[in-house]
Design a protein around this motif. Sequence first.
Motif, PDB file in Angstrom:
ATOM      1  N   LEU A 183       0.816  -1.211   0.000  1.00 55.65           N
ATOM      2  CA  LEU A 183       0.000   0.000   0.000  1.00 55.65           C
ATOM      3  C   LEU A 183       0.852   1.264   0.000  1.00 55.65           C
ATOM      4  CD1 LEU A 183      -2.928  -0.764   2.478  1.00 55.65           C
ATOM      5  CD2 LEU A 183      -3.118  -0.184   0.062  1.00 55.65           C
ATOM      6  N   SER A 184       1.993   1.217   0.678  1.00 53.95           N
ATOM      7  CA  SER A 184       2.846   2.395   0.794  1.00 53.95           C
ATOM      8  C   SER A 184       3.363   2.877  -0.555  1.00 53.95           C
ATOM      9  CB  SER A 184       4.028   2.098   1.727  1.00 53.95           C
ATOM     10  OG  SER A 184       3.568   1.868   3.053  1.00 53.95           O
ATOM     11  N   LYS A 185       3.416   1.984  -1.546  1.00 48.40           N
ATOM     12  CA  LYS A 185       3.881   2.374  -2.874  1.00 48.40           C
ATOM     13  C   LYS A 185       2.942   3.371  -3.544  1.00 48.40           C
ATOM     14  CE  LYS A 185       6.247  -2.042  -3.703  1.00 48.40           C
ATOM     15  NZ  LYS A 185       6.286  -3.283  -4.533  1.00 48.40           N
ATOM     16  N   ASP A 186       1.686   3.358  -3.124  1.00 45.18           N
ATOM     17  CA  ASP A 186       0.684   4.232  -3.736  1.00 45.18           C
ATOM     18  C   ASP A 186       0.413   5.493  -2.918  1.00 45.18           C
ATOM     19  OD1 ASP A 186       0.307   2.424  -5.830  1.00 45.18           O
ATOM     20  OD2 ASP A 186      -1.180   1.281  -4.680  1.00 45.18           O
ATOM     21  N   PHE A 187       1.127   5.649  -1.799  1.00 42.40           N
ATOM     22  CA  PHE A 187       0.889   6.783  -0.915  1.00 42.40           C
ATOM     23  C   PHE A 187       2.171   7.565  -0.680  1.00 42.40           C
ATOM     24  CE2 PHE A 187      -2.887   4.415  -0.047  1.00 42.40           C
ATOM     25  CZ  PHE A 187      -3.806   5.298   0.496  1.00 42.40           C
ATOM     26  N   LYS A 188       2.149   8.853  -1.010  1.00 41.73           N
ATOM     27  CA  LYS A 188       3.253   9.714  -0.602  1.00 41.73           C
ATOM     28  C   LYS A 188       3.128  10.006   0.892  1.00 41.73           C
ATOM     29  CE  LYS A 188       3.932  11.968  -5.078  1.00 41.73           C
ATOM     30  NZ  LYS A 188       3.976  13.258  -5.823  1.00 41.73           N
ATOM     31  N   ALA A 189       4.210  10.449   1.488  1.00 42.35           N
ATOM     32  CA  ALA A 189       4.246  10.638   2.935  1.00 42.35           C
ATOM     33  C   ALA A 189       3.136  11.547   3.441  1.00 42.35           C
ATOM     34  CB  ALA A 189       5.608  11.178   3.362  1.00 42.35           C
ATOM     35  N   ASP A 190       2.815  12.617   2.686  1.00 42.76           N
ATOM     36  CA  ASP A 190       1.805  13.563   3.160  1.00 42.76           C
ATOM     37  C   ASP A 190       0.394  12.983   3.115  1.00 42.76           C
ATOM     38  OD1 ASP A 190       1.683  13.520   0.410  1.00 42.76           O
ATOM     39  OD2 ASP A 190       1.346  15.685   0.197  1.00 42.76           O
ATOM     40  N   ARG A 191       0.202  11.895   2.350  1.00 40.40           N
ATOM     41  CA  ARG A 191      -1.086  11.195   2.347  1.00 40.40           C
ATOM     42  C   ARG A 191      -1.084  10.004   3.295  1.00 40.40           C
ATOM     43  NH1 ARG A 191      -2.397   8.734  -2.843  1.00 40.40           N
ATOM     44  NH2 ARG A 191      -4.381   8.210  -1.841  1.00 40.40           N
ATOM     45  N   LYS A 192       0.054   9.420   3.509  1.00 36.27           N
ATOM     46  CA  LYS A 192       0.149   8.237   4.369  1.00 36.27           C
ATOM     47  C   LYS A 192       0.059   8.611   5.839  1.00 36.27           C
ATOM     48  CE  LYS A 192       3.206   4.309   5.351  1.00 36.27           C
ATOM     49  NZ  LYS A 192       4.466   3.595   4.988  1.00 36.27           N
TER      50      LYS A 192
END
Length: 326
Positions: free
Chosen positions: A224-233
């Motif tokens: 899942l982290s591959k689809d989320f930049k830090a500011d969205r994660k």
Amino acid sequence: MKISLSVLLLAVMVAKAEAVQPQWGFWAHKRINRLAVFRLPPEMQFFYKKNIDYITENAVNPDRRRYAVVGEAERHFIDLDVYGDSALTTLPLYWNQAKDKIGEDSLRMHGIVPWYVQTAVFQLTEAMRDKSAAKILRISADLGHYVADANVPLHTTRNYNGQLTGQEGIHAFWESRIPEKYAEDYELWIGTANYIENPARAIWGAVAQAHAASDSVLRFEKVLSKDFKADRKFTFVERNKVLVRTYSDEFTAKYNEALEGQVERQMKNSVQMVSDLWYTSWVNAGQPDLRSLANFKFSEADKVQIVNEQQTWLQRLFKVRAEGDN
């Protein structure tokens, strides 16, 4: 009764810890112990219900003392992967056999939760047999904590916080953030408590089931982290006037969906096993009449012991001397 400065400091320290981390987290441990009470038969439930607040609030005592009391930390986990792929078939079921085969120091280094749960069950059985209300309550609360920890997948691997795979923080995410957000909707009523013929095999079975889920706990977060930049994660939320960094609602929802009810299943398993082991201890003790303990209240001596224990935790944590020392 005079409260020493060290006890006040301990209270502040614990309060800050609870404020920063919702701690199978503190919230979930309390919830598990509380729900377990309602599965007990009437002969037990009367005493346990009268003391449900104690059993609930003190569900977190093992976590509070794990960094202060020597020998406490290893009771919460077991690093199965250090023993190889066949760990669950080669590790001895019982503590004495494990000590003879592997050595106590090595065992403690990598966690002893499935063996210590057996010890706690024996202690609770003896407390039931002696009809020692204070011990029954204290050990029941502690036993609930260790059983719940044994049902957490990340308590069964040396990569317990994703620190070996660049996933630091996943431990609190799984066991605190998700149940804190979704557990109100969990279906955790599972009928009355059952007698466990072999507690040792039961707790090892729980550990095996938790460990089987540890791969997906880590893998799904990584994918899942591959689809989320830090500011969205990640996001920041205020908890008890403390600003803390945590996983965003969006990421949490996606991760929880990927797990397909895993957290709920493990929490339900915890509730079931906690009450089953309380009940098993009572049966093995000869089913003592707990109604005779209905008017139990902690004595002044019990209260002093609790305060002294708190002082001891603080002294070990900060290596401070007792007030009476020169």
